[in-house]
Design an enzyme around this catalytic site. Structure first.
Site, PDB file in Angstrom:
ATOM      1  N   ASN A  87       0.827  -1.198   0.000  1.00 25.90           N
ATOM      2  CA  ASN A  87       0.000   0.000   0.000  1.00 25.90           C
ATOM      3  C   ASN A  87       0.876   1.269   0.000  1.00 25.90           C
ATOM      4  O   ASN A  87       0.738   2.139  -0.881  1.00 25.90           O
ATOM      5  CB  ASN A  87      -0.881  -0.079   1.259  1.00 25.90           C
ATOM      6  CG  ASN A  87      -1.928   0.983   1.352  1.00 25.90           C
ATOM      7  OD1 ASN A  87      -2.073   1.640   2.380  1.00 25.90           O
ATOM      8  ND2 ASN A  87      -2.699   1.177   0.297  1.00 25.90           N
ATOM      9  N   LYS A 196       8.138   0.858   9.348  1.00 27.06           N
ATOM     10  CA  LYS A 196       7.741   1.210  10.710  1.00 27.06           C
ATOM     11  C   LYS A 196       7.748  -0.055  11.555  1.00 27.06           C
ATOM     12  O   LYS A 196       6.789  -0.822  11.560  1.00 27.06           O
ATOM     13  CB  LYS A 196       6.378   1.891  10.696  1.00 27.06           C
ATOM     14  CG  LYS A 196       6.436   3.258   9.988  1.00 27.06           C
ATOM     15  CD  LYS A 196       5.136   4.037   9.998  1.00 27.06           C
ATOM     16  CE  LYS A 196       5.332   5.420   9.382  1.00 27.06           C
ATOM     17  NZ  LYS A 196       4.098   6.201   9.275  1.00 27.06           N
ATOM     18  N   LYS A 280       4.449   4.222  17.441  1.00 24.90           N
ATOM     19  CA  LYS A 280       3.077   4.763  17.326  1.00 24.90           C
ATOM     20  C   LYS A 280       2.092   3.669  16.938  1.00 24.90           C
ATOM     21  O   LYS A 280       0.902   3.760  17.234  1.00 24.90           O
ATOM     22  CB  LYS A 280       3.024   5.958  16.371  1.00 24.90           C
ATOM     23  CG  LYS A 280       3.331   5.665  14.899  1.00 24.90           C
ATOM     24  CD  LYS A 280       2.148   5.186  14.082  1.00 24.90           C
ATOM     25  CE  LYS A 280       2.512   4.835  12.661  1.00 24.90           C
ATOM     26  NZ  LYS A 280       1.482   4.050  11.958  1.00 24.90           N
TER      27      LYS A 280
HETATM   28  N1  LIG Z   1       0.207   1.720   4.275  1.00 22.14           N
HETATM   29  C1  LIG Z   1       0.458   2.880   4.858  1.00 22.14           C
HETATM   30  O1  LIG Z   1      -0.410   3.759   4.951  1.00 22.14           O
HETATM   31  C2  LIG Z   1       1.849   3.145   5.393  1.00 22.14           C
HETATM   32  C3  LIG Z   1       2.238   4.469   5.556  1.00 22.14           C
HETATM   33  C4  LIG Z   1       3.498   4.746   6.042  1.00 22.14           C
HETATM   34  C5  LIG Z   1       4.360   3.703   6.364  1.00 22.14           C
HETATM   35  N2  LIG Z   1       3.966   2.431   6.183  1.00 22.14           N
HETATM   36  C6  LIG Z   1       4.943   1.377   6.511  1.00 22.14           C
HETATM   37  O2  LIG Z   1       5.554   0.966   5.290  1.00 22.14           O
HETATM   38  C7  LIG Z   1       5.939  -0.407   5.384  1.00 22.14           C
HETATM   39  C8  LIG Z   1       5.367  -1.144   4.192  1.00 22.14           C
HETATM   40  O3  LIG Z   1       3.958  -1.067   4.271  1.00 22.14           O
HETATM   41  P1  LIG Z   1       3.002  -1.227   3.014  1.00 22.14           P
HETATM   42  O4  LIG Z   1       1.733  -0.550   3.402  1.00 22.14           O
HETATM   43  O5  LIG Z   1       3.668  -0.801   1.771  1.00 22.14           O
HETATM   44  O6  LIG Z   1       2.828  -2.810   2.915  1.00 22.14           O
HETATM   45  P2  LIG Z   1       1.482  -3.670   3.049  1.00 22.14           P
HETATM   46  O7  LIG Z   1       0.979  -3.685   4.433  1.00 22.14           O
HETATM   47  O8  LIG Z   1       0.558  -3.285   1.979  1.00 22.14           O
HETATM   48  O9  LIG Z   1       2.119  -5.150   2.900  1.00 22.14           O
HETATM   49  C9  LIG Z   1       1.968  -5.980   1.911  1.00 22.14           C
HETATM   50  C10 LIG Z   1       3.247  -6.118   1.118  1.00 22.14           C
HETATM   51  O10 LIG Z   1       4.054  -7.187   1.634  1.00 22.14           O
HETATM   52  C11 LIG Z   1       4.463  -8.001   0.531  1.00 22.14           C
HETATM   53  N3  LIG Z   1       4.808  -9.336   0.973  1.00 22.14           N
HETATM   54  C12 LIG Z   1       3.983 -10.318   1.415  1.00 22.14           C
HETATM   55  N4  LIG Z   1       4.697 -11.417   1.718  1.00 22.14           N
HETATM   56  C13 LIG Z   1       5.991 -11.125   1.467  1.00 22.14           C
HETATM   57  C14 LIG Z   1       7.207 -11.833   1.601  1.00 22.14           C
HETATM   58  N5  LIG Z   1       7.235 -13.078   2.052  1.00 22.14           N
HETATM   59  N6  LIG Z   1       8.352 -11.220   1.252  1.00 22.14           N
HETATM   60  C15 LIG Z   1       8.344  -9.959   0.815  1.00 22.14           C
HETATM   61  N7  LIG Z   1       7.226  -9.220   0.673  1.00 22.14           N
HETATM   62  C16 LIG Z   1       6.066  -9.804   1.008  1.00 22.14           C
HETATM   63  C17 LIG Z   1       3.268  -7.959  -0.377  1.00 22.14           C
HETATM   64  O11 LIG Z   1       3.616  -8.365  -1.653  1.00 22.14           O
HETATM   65  C18 LIG Z   1       2.913  -6.491  -0.323  1.00 22.14           C
HETATM   66  O12 LIG Z   1       3.686  -5.754  -1.201  1.00 22.14           O
HETATM   67  C19 LIG Z   1       5.423  -0.897   6.726  1.00 22.14           C
HETATM   68  O13 LIG Z   1       6.469  -0.893   7.672  1.00 22.14           O
HETATM   69  C20 LIG Z   1       4.364   0.123   7.117  1.00 22.14           C
HETATM   70  O14 LIG Z   1       4.210   0.256   8.511  1.00 22.14           O
HETATM   71  C21 LIG Z   1       2.737   2.125   5.695  1.00 22.14           C
HETATM   72  O1  LIG Z   2      -2.361   1.958   8.763  1.00 24.86           O
HETATM   73  P1  LIG Z   2      -1.295   1.947   9.822  1.00 24.86           P
HETATM   74  O2  LIG Z   2      -1.857   1.856  11.208  1.00 24.86           O
HETATM   75  O3  LIG Z   2      -0.247   0.915   9.540  1.00 24.86           O
HETATM   76  O4  LIG Z   2      -0.593   3.379   9.746  1.00 24.86           O
HETATM   77  C1  LIG Z   2      -0.273   3.888   8.483  1.00 24.86           C
HETATM   78  C2  LIG Z   2       0.788   4.933   8.559  1.00 24.86           C
HETATM   79  O5  LIG Z   2       1.883   4.489   9.316  1.00 24.86           O
HETATM   80  C3  LIG Z   2       0.285   6.242   9.081  1.00 24.86           C
HETATM   81  O6  LIG Z   2       1.301   7.205   8.947  1.00 24.86           O
END
Ligand SMILES: NC(=O)c1ccc[n+]([C@@H]2O[C@H](COP(=O)([O-])OP(=O)(O)OC[C@H]3O[C@@H](n4cnc5c(N)ncnc54)[C@H](O)[C@@H]3O)[C@@H](O)[C@H]2O)c1
Ligand SMILES: O=P(O)(O)OC[C@H](O)CO
Length: 418
Positions: A87, A196, A280
């Protein structure tokens, strides 16, 4: 020894380096004897290095690299690679894909994105992304620029890259970094962690910027902020914080990510930025419990205030060089706490936990469609670390989140020990 790990790795005896010894270490004076005595064995203990000799050798090169880090050299274009396509990974790909075209003098226009391959209705996700320019599973409804290319092979995705963006759920980082070892050049590559989470092994804890630095021998910054991916992808105004080791890198990352609706502040606090983002998520789980109980805004505000204090106390207690102002002045701090406690996935699943009584792994599957819940896992990791250090009672909110999620404590007890 990696100087960054010197900042954040801890032993059961407490912080590894004082400010004075760290400064001396960075300038190379007491490096070898100090590393041999304490730091290299810690790296080996955490499994990032197979021997003290290897850890010491890496540290030597890190110190040398940093001495020359802020010396301007040639102005070759940075070649970006994005490792992750969930995401947030997809939202960042959209932003970066657009921005490299805005700065053609600074960045190569091709943006490879590593995708953990999966099938969607009989079609490969990479194929869908490359043909339809949309990550239909993790960021549906948002078009990615044509210059973002989905690649299922990790080595191919990073081939030739000079700037790596790590944006994966934290549980996958150690194995991804191990797969990357030997596949990126030993010099001239920099990285940034958008992850995170924290990495805990017994009495040791590390942020992922340090894990990446240690495993790949690259200088790693961190980006974190009030950044719900869907909102950023839709172009709603947001801010974020980049913590840098070297200002020259902070400026480069700011140029790469910033646009008129996504404002990037840069600060000299990689650990603070990273820890705000990781911790957080635990507080957001508590906020979700409160919402599930129907307690209203006063209760949630109190949980957020107490949570922010525990986040800051934890970071200052276990990590060297964290700046207290990061927690209250930066998007990575209080602003991210607010957005996550109102609009995040951790909050949402914790609310559903109270209302449905279903386990978190079931709720993750039912509510998040493949996206990953980070806060419940981080609550367990932080609890295990605090227990190993004998400090659990000092962090009553973190402790209670863990006990509700893992020990069947009634959610209504969330404020009982505060
Ligand atoms: N989504 C948000 O709003 C958001 C915002 C800021 C920071 N983050 C942080 O960014 C990081 C990534 O989050 P995201 O939202 O992009 O991911 P996500 O939660 O959408 O996770 C799914 C991802 O993990 C991958 N995946 C699943 N199994 C896997 C494996 N075995 N090996 C490698 N990849 C695999 C999937 O293909 C997919 O791309 C996290 O630490 C999250 O906390 C997320
Ligand atoms: O959807 P969460 O709780 O993983 O939070 C998303 C982002 O980290 C917010 O900044």
């Amino acid at each position: 020894m990696q100087a960054s790990l010197a900042r954040s790795l801890q032993t059961s005896r407490g912080p590894l380096l004082t400010h004075r010894t760290r400064t001396a270490t960075l300038s190379g004076h007491c490096y070898h004897s100090r590393a041999r005595q304490t730091l290299a064995p810690t790296l080996v203990t955490m499994g990032y290095r197979s021997s003290a000799r290897e850890a010491i050798s890496d540290a030597y090169h890190t110190v040398r690299r940093r001495r020359h880090a802020d010396t301007p050299r040639h102005h070759a274009k940075e070649k970006i690679a994005i490792i992750g396509s969930g995401n947030w990974g997809s939202a960042i790909a959209m932003l970066v894909g657009q921005n490299v075209l805005t700065h053609p003098d600074s960045f190569d226009d091709h943006v490879p994105m590593y995708v953990h391959e999966e099938e969607i209705n009989g079609r490969k996700l990479t194929e869908i992304i490359n043909e339809e320019h949309e990550n239909v599973k993790y960021l549906p409804g948002i078009k990615l620029p044509d210059n973002v290319q989905a690649i299922p092979d990790l080595a191919e995705a990073v081939d030739g890259a000079t700037a790596l963006i790590f944006v994966l759920p934290h549980q996958f980082i150690p194995s991804i970094c191990r797969d990357l070892r030997g596949k990126i050049p030993k010099h001239g590559v920099k990285a940034i962690s958008l992850i995170k989470g924290v990495d805990v092994k017994g009495t040791n804890i590390a942020i992922f910027a340090d894990v990446i630095e240690s495993l790949l021998n690259v200088s790693c910054s961190a980006l974190s902020g009030a950044n719900i991916a869907d909102e950023v992808a839709k172009g709603a105004f947001s801010e974020t914080t980049v913590g840098y080791r070297r200002k020259v890198d902070g400026v480069m990352w700011q140029k790469l990510f910033q646009n008129e609706n996504f404002h990037v502040q840069i600060i000299d606090d990689v650990a603070g930025v990273s820890l705000c983002g990781a911790l957080k998520n635990v507080v957001a789980v508590a906020a979700g419990f409160s919402d599930g109980l129907g307690w209203g805004n006063n209760s949630k505000a109190a949980i957020m205030r107490i949570g922010l204090l525990e986040m800051k106390k934890f970071s200052m207690e276990f990590f060297q060089g964290v700046r207290p102002e990061t927690f209250v002045q930066e998007s990575a701090g209080v602003a991210d706490l607010i957005t996550t406690c109102f609009g995040g996935r951790n909050r949402k699943c914790a609310e559903a936990y109270v209302k449905t009584g279903k386990p978190f792994d079931v709720l993750e599957k039912q509510l998040l469609n493949g996206q990953k819940l980070q806060g419940v896992e981080t609550a367990r990791e932080v609890h295990n670390f605090l227990q190993a250090r004998g400090r659990v009672d000092e962090y009553p909110l973190f402790r209670t989140v863990y006990e509700i999620a893992y020990k069947s404590l009634e959610p209504s007890k969330i404020t009982a020990k505060l």
